[in-house]
Enzyme design. Sequence first.
Site, PDB file in Angstrom:
ATOM      1  N   ASP A 189       1.425  -0.844   0.185  1.00  0.00           N
ATOM      2  CA  ASP A 189      -0.171   0.121   0.134  1.00  0.00           C
ATOM      3  C   ASP A 189       0.931   0.936  -0.357  1.00  0.00           C
ATOM      4  OD1 ASP A 189      -2.481   1.396   0.270  1.00  0.00           O
ATOM      5  OD2 ASP A 189      -1.677   1.683   2.209  1.00  0.00           O
ATOM      6  N   LEU A 190       0.604   2.131  -0.300  1.00  0.00           N
ATOM      7  CA  LEU A 190       1.051   3.912  -0.473  1.00  0.00           C
ATOM      8  C   LEU A 190       1.072   4.714   1.089  1.00  0.00           C
ATOM      9  CD1 LEU A 190       3.347   5.493  -2.346  1.00  0.00           C
ATOM     10  CD2 LEU A 190       0.806   6.132  -3.181  1.00  0.00           C
ATOM     11  N   ASP A 191      -0.303   4.529   1.319  1.00  0.00           N
ATOM     12  CA  ASP A 191      -0.031   5.802   1.951  1.00  0.00           C
ATOM     13  C   ASP A 191      -0.453   5.593   3.899  1.00  0.00           C
ATOM     14  OD1 ASP A 191      -0.992   7.970   3.381  1.00  0.00           O
ATOM     15  OD2 ASP A 191      -2.962   8.161   2.763  1.00  0.00           O
ATOM     16  N   THR A 235       1.000   9.935   3.693  1.00  0.00           N
ATOM     17  CA  THR A 235       0.435  11.365   2.537  1.00  0.00           C
ATOM     18  C   THR A 235      -1.487  12.261   3.416  1.00  0.00           C
ATOM     19  OG1 THR A 235      -0.277   9.986   0.970  1.00  0.00           O
ATOM     20  CG2 THR A 235       1.501  11.633  -0.025  1.00  0.00           C
ATOM     21  N   LYS A 295      -8.778   6.988   5.625  1.00  0.00           N
ATOM     22  CA  LYS A 295      -7.794   5.826   5.236  1.00  0.00           C
ATOM     23  C   LYS A 295      -8.111   5.214   4.025  1.00  0.00           C
ATOM     24  CE  LYS A 295      -4.500   8.490   8.910  1.00  0.00           C
ATOM     25  NZ  LYS A 295      -3.818   8.507  10.059  1.00  0.00           N
ATOM     26  N   GLY A 296      -7.552   5.064   3.070  1.00  0.00           N
ATOM     27  CA  GLY A 296      -7.058   3.546   2.871  1.00  0.00           C
ATOM     28  C   GLY A 296      -8.506   3.644   1.648  1.00  0.00           C
ATOM     29  N   ARG A 309     -11.692   8.439  -3.354  1.00  0.00           N
ATOM     30  CA  ARG A 309     -11.607   9.346  -3.579  1.00  0.00           C
ATOM     31  C   ARG A 309     -13.423   9.354  -3.465  1.00  0.00           C
ATOM     32  NH1 ARG A 309      -9.427  12.772  -8.044  1.00  0.00           N
ATOM     33  NH2 ARG A 309      -7.464  11.496  -7.738  1.00  0.00           N
ATOM     34  N   SER A 341      -2.066   0.616  -4.376  1.00  0.00           N
ATOM     35  CA  SER A 341      -3.564   1.555  -3.740  1.00  0.00           C
ATOM     36  C   SER A 341      -4.381   2.508  -4.250  1.00  0.00           C
ATOM     37  CB  SER A 341      -1.972   2.717  -3.686  1.00  0.00           C
ATOM     38  OG  SER A 341      -2.475   3.920  -3.614  1.00  0.00           O
ATOM     39  N   ALA A 342      -4.822   2.645  -3.619  1.00  0.00           N
ATOM     40  CA  ALA A 342      -6.036   2.969  -3.612  1.00  0.00           C
ATOM     41  C   ALA A 342      -6.394   4.816  -4.451  1.00  0.00           C
ATOM     42  CB  ALA A 342      -7.412   3.652  -2.210  1.00  0.00           C
ATOM     43  N   SER A 343      -4.797   5.127  -4.416  1.00  0.00           N
ATOM     44  CA  SER A 343      -4.626   6.360  -4.880  1.00  0.00           C
ATOM     45  C   SER A 343      -4.715   6.644  -6.077  1.00  0.00           C
ATOM     46  CB  SER A 343      -3.352   7.058  -3.721  1.00  0.00           C
ATOM     47  OG  SER A 343      -3.451   8.477  -4.778  1.00  0.00           O
ATOM     48  N   ASN A 395      -3.630   8.951  -7.695  1.00  0.00           N
ATOM     49  CA  ASN A 395      -2.126  10.216  -7.200  1.00  0.00           C
ATOM     50  C   ASN A 395      -0.963   9.263  -7.135  1.00  0.00           C
ATOM     51  OD1 ASN A 395      -3.748  12.835  -8.124  1.00  0.00           O
ATOM     52  ND2 ASN A 395      -3.966  11.952  -5.921  1.00  0.00           N
ATOM     53  N   LYS A 449     -11.007  -0.872  -1.948  1.00  0.00           N
ATOM     54  CA  LYS A 449     -10.675  -1.831  -0.697  1.00  0.00           C
ATOM     55  C   LYS A 449     -11.852  -1.718  -0.025  1.00  0.00           C
ATOM     56  CE  LYS A 449      -5.908  -0.679  -1.485  1.00  0.00           C
ATOM     57  NZ  LYS A 449      -4.507   0.043   0.161  1.00  0.00           N
ATOM     58  N   GLU A 476      -0.479  -3.312   4.651  1.00  0.00           N
ATOM     59  CA  GLU A 476      -1.757  -2.100   4.584  1.00  0.00           C
ATOM     60  C   GLU A 476      -1.508  -1.725   5.591  1.00  0.00           C
ATOM     61  OE1 GLU A 476      -3.535  -0.751   3.582  1.00  0.00           O
ATOM     62  OE2 GLU A 476      -4.015  -1.342   1.593  1.00  0.00           O
ATOM     63  N   ASP A 477      -2.062  -0.656   6.097  1.00  0.00           N
ATOM     64  CA  ASP A 477      -2.030   0.483   7.221  1.00  0.00           C
ATOM     65  C   ASP A 477      -3.719   0.529   7.585  1.00  0.00           C
ATOM     66  OD1 ASP A 477      -2.453   2.056   5.165  1.00  0.00           O
ATOM     67  OD2 ASP A 477      -2.473   3.590   6.523  1.00  0.00           O
TER      68      ASP A 477
HETATM   69  P1  B16 Z   1      -6.502   9.396  -4.424  1.00  0.00           P
HETATM   70  P2  B16 Z   1      -3.282   4.326   0.110  1.00  0.00           P
HETATM   71  C1  B16 Z   1      -5.781   6.355   0.106  1.00  0.00           C
HETATM   72  O1  B16 Z   1      -4.435   5.864  -0.616  1.00  0.00           O
HETATM   73  C2  B16 Z   1      -5.146   7.306   0.949  1.00  0.00           C
HETATM   74  O2  B16 Z   1      -5.348   6.606   2.177  1.00  0.00           O
HETATM   75  C3  B16 Z   1      -7.089   7.742   1.053  1.00  0.00           C
HETATM   76  O3  B16 Z   1      -7.044   8.180   2.036  1.00  0.00           O
HETATM   77  C4  B16 Z   1      -7.350   7.653  -0.519  1.00  0.00           C
HETATM   78  O4  B16 Z   1      -9.021   8.383  -0.166  1.00  0.00           O
HETATM   79  C5  B16 Z   1      -6.814   7.291  -1.499  1.00  0.00           C
HETATM   80  O5  B16 Z   1      -5.083   6.832  -1.351  1.00  0.00           O
HETATM   81  C6  B16 Z   1      -7.597   8.218  -2.795  1.00  0.00           C
HETATM   82  O6  B16 Z   1      -6.448   8.818  -3.429  1.00  0.00           O
HETATM   83  O7  B16 Z   1      -7.501  11.318  -3.905  1.00  0.00           O
HETATM   84  O8  B16 Z   1      -5.127  10.251  -4.235  1.00  0.00           O
HETATM   85  O9  B16 Z   1      -6.862   8.759  -5.713  1.00  0.00           O
HETATM   86  O10 B16 Z   1      -3.840   4.375   1.214  1.00  0.00           O
HETATM   87  O11 B16 Z   1      -4.545   3.142  -0.525  1.00  0.00           O
HETATM   88  O12 B16 Z   1      -1.690   4.248  -0.727  1.00  0.00           O
HETATM   89 MG    MG Z   2      -2.957   3.012   3.156  1.00  0.00          MG
END
Ligand code: B16
Ligand code: MG
Length: 232
Positions: A9-11, A17, A45-46, A49, A114-116, A118, A145, A169-170
């Site tokens: 996982d990233l964040d 972040t 978290k996790g 968006r 990662s869910a992000s 970005n 997730k 994972e966090d």
């Molecule tokens: P974005 P992860 C997640 O990252 C964040 O924990 C979560 O807070 C955020 O809403 C999600 O990414 C989406 O991020 O807006 O950049 O697409 O923990 O899955 O690495």
């Molecule tokens: Mg995370």
Amino acid sequence: MNKIGVIFDLDGVIVDTAKYHFLAWKDLADELGFEFTEKHNELLKGVSRVRSLEILLDIGNVELSETKKQDYLISKNEVYLGYITKMGPDEILPGANALLNTLDALGIQYVLGSASKNAPLILKQVGLYERFTGIVDGNSVSQAKPDPEVFLIGAEKLGLAPENCIVFEDAIAGVEAANSANMTSVGIGDEDILHEADFNFNNLTEIPSDFFLKVISEKILKNDEPGLYKTK
Ligand code: B16
Ligand code: MG
């Protein structure tokens, strides 16, 4: 040493972040006229968006049209991008570089899960993008997730069966996703919150240097006896 692979996982695992997400969501809550605290931010978290915006609006008891929601998703991300484009390698969380070095030395490949949306930009900002065998991010999945899709695609990128993958994972939703994908889950953070994980550590500096060899001997060599680290 190519029988297992790792999905990060990233964040909250590689970088923090969450503090930037908090500032960007707080901007929006201020604009909409309600309080948004760091405790509220824990709920995001996790989480994707879109789902994060729904949770935020529930907190503020605010209802918006779909068009307005889309506008706010874009403006929140613009504020967030303002923060992450200033990130650098000094924001890699303690233990992450050393752990990647250990995996490289063992010849164990790793991908991001990662869910992000970005995630590629963030990895480039901190100088880790080139190190990953593959990136699975919020753009690659149709289900967020705790659905296991993100990690199952990660296993495909590693060319491994899910049961041969270890997920760091966090977030509770991420641990659930790893478990339902039949992967080994490693919870990074509060064990009381991440109690469903197969293994728990407070942060990446706590991972013992022989951790992966132990997992291989316990999982891959089909030794069902309780291991040195596995307590569950
Ligand atoms: P974005 P992860 C997640 O990252 C964040 O924990 C979560 O807070 C955020 O809403 C999600 O990414 C989406 O991020 O807006 O950049 O697409 O923990 O899955 O690495
Ligand atoms: Mg995370």
